[in-house]
Design a protein around this motif. Sequence first.
Motif, short mmCIF file in Angstrom:
data_model
loop_
_atom_site.label_atom_id
_atom_site.label_comp_id
_atom_site.label_asym_id
_atom_site.label_seq_id
_atom_site.Cartn_x
_atom_site.Cartn_y
_atom_site.Cartn_z
N LEU A 15 0.83 -1.21 0.00
CA LEU A 15 0.00 0.00 0.00
C LEU A 15 0.87 1.26 0.00
CD1 LEU A 15 -2.75 -1.07 2.56
CD2 LEU A 15 -3.08 -0.66 0.11
N TRP A 19 0.41 3.93 -2.98
CA TRP A 19 -0.13 5.24 -2.65
C TRP A 19 0.95 6.32 -2.71
CZ3 TRP A 19 -4.33 7.50 -3.27
CH2 TRP A 19 -4.68 8.66 -2.57
N THR A 23 0.39 9.50 -5.18
CA THR A 23 0.04 10.77 -4.54
C THR A 23 0.67 11.96 -5.24
OG1 THR A 23 -0.24 9.73 -2.38
CG2 THR A 23 0.21 12.08 -2.39
N GLU A 50 -0.63 13.52 2.92
CA GLU A 50 -0.68 12.16 2.40
C GLU A 50 0.70 11.54 2.23
OE1 GLU A 50 -3.68 10.14 1.92
OE2 GLU A 50 -3.81 11.72 3.43
N GLY A 54 -0.06 9.35 4.92
CA GLY A 54 -0.58 8.33 4.01
C GLY A 54 0.49 7.38 3.54
N TYR A 55 1.69 7.90 3.24
CA TYR A 55 2.79 7.04 2.78
C TYR A 55 3.73 6.64 3.91
CZ TYR A 55 7.35 5.70 1.11
OH TYR A 55 8.54 5.04 0.97
N THR A 58 2.51 4.57 6.77
CA THR A 58 2.17 3.22 6.34
C THR A 58 3.41 2.34 6.28
OG1 THR A 58 0.47 4.26 4.99
CG2 THR A 58 0.92 1.93 4.57
N TRP A 89 -6.95 1.85 7.09
CA TRP A 89 -6.05 2.73 6.33
C TRP A 89 -6.71 3.20 5.03
CZ3 TRP A 89 -4.00 2.59 1.43
CH2 TRP A 89 -2.97 3.48 1.16
N VAL A 90 -7.31 2.27 4.30
CA VAL A 90 -7.98 2.61 3.04
C VAL A 90 -9.10 3.61 3.29
CG1 VAL A 90 -9.38 1.72 1.14
CG2 VAL A 90 -7.37 0.44 1.90
N ARG A 93 -7.76 7.10 3.63
CA ARG A 93 -7.36 7.74 2.37
C ARG A 93 -8.59 8.23 1.60
NH1 ARG A 93 -4.51 6.94 5.28
NH2 ARG A 93 -4.66 9.20 5.31
#
Length: 382
Positions: A15, A19, A23, A50, A54-55, A58, A89-90, A93
């Motif tokens: 992921l 992502w 992004t 993100e 987000g990255y 993760t 997590w999804v 986002r």
Amino acid sequence: MGHIFDQGFRPFFLLAGLWGGLTVPLWLASHGGIVEIAPAYGDRNWHAHELLFGYAATAVAGFLLTAIPNWTGRLPVKGWPLAALAGIWVAGRVAMLSAGAIGLVAAAISDLAFLGALIAIAIREIIRGHNWRNLVVIGLVVLLFIANTLFHVSVATGAQPDFALRMAIATFIMLIVLIGGRIVPSFTRNWLAKRGSKPPASFGRIDRIAMVASALALVTWVTMPFATSTATLAAVASLALLLRLARWRGWATFREPLLLVLHLGYLFVPLGFLAIAAGPWAAVPNGSVIHLWTVGAIGTITLAVMTRASLGHTGRMLTASSVTTVLYAAMIGAALLRALAPVTTIYAELLLLSAAAWSAALLGFAVAFWPVLTGPRRVATA
């Protein structure tokens, strides 16, 4: 795909690659007016959020969920609990993209749920495994949660979330200083020992000074980013970290990119401090400092750890293929181009090249390591 939820690194590294790689082009498309993305946050804030939460968060989750069983001796989180965490997590986002429709409060709650759940799982495992030494690592993840909360509060109140973003960046850098300070010399020692070479220096006074100096400099950078005192502390931290890195004998690993990249990624941490130290006198742009750390240190170290852990924990040879080496070169190139862009007359061109290199590195990782992350474990050969 039958093995994707066998261990934490599998879904979260995959992921992170997908992502993280998507992004940046999404942000550029929004910034250029081609598409509208997350107008409730603004393309700049969404982009920063993100890539950090987000990255990078993760990638940290994948590392922690894989490392904690080694720290505690307990079985890893897998199966439906791991799938549920990935689902959270999804949802985060999606919520960040649809904040205009669902509202900022709902988006914030959905986004914060991932780090909250990760912290709860980590604390449970650390306590049950009596692994008190690594509570400091979880403490840094708690700081990430606080920084993310401050980001959402800032946006909701109409303020710029710069403080929250600096806090997040500083926390990731401290994680690299701490965790990198364990794994980089350890992996280097093992590799050099097999070749009968002199090992890296053992943990000592220089390491302690580097860690304390880094923590102090990061705190002042978060609270007073342009102060002369911050520049002074950053200079001390940079020198101490460079001395620390030199003692790990990274130059002796040039034949193995899988190991050399860890040293190069760590090098971006003192380079970022050096840019801060030079700021008051050389007018180093703030964007150069930020991207030496975000693309250079965070991007390179996370990619290095994701590739190495994916190979090692699936029983594959701990050596970088030619494709993997190209991915490392793309990430380091992205960092250098992005840091140099603000001090040149071709800012837009270098920005686009950096973005392309960043996305190529992470999407390339997702494609190249898809069979590794989704397939069965092999019998270890190295």
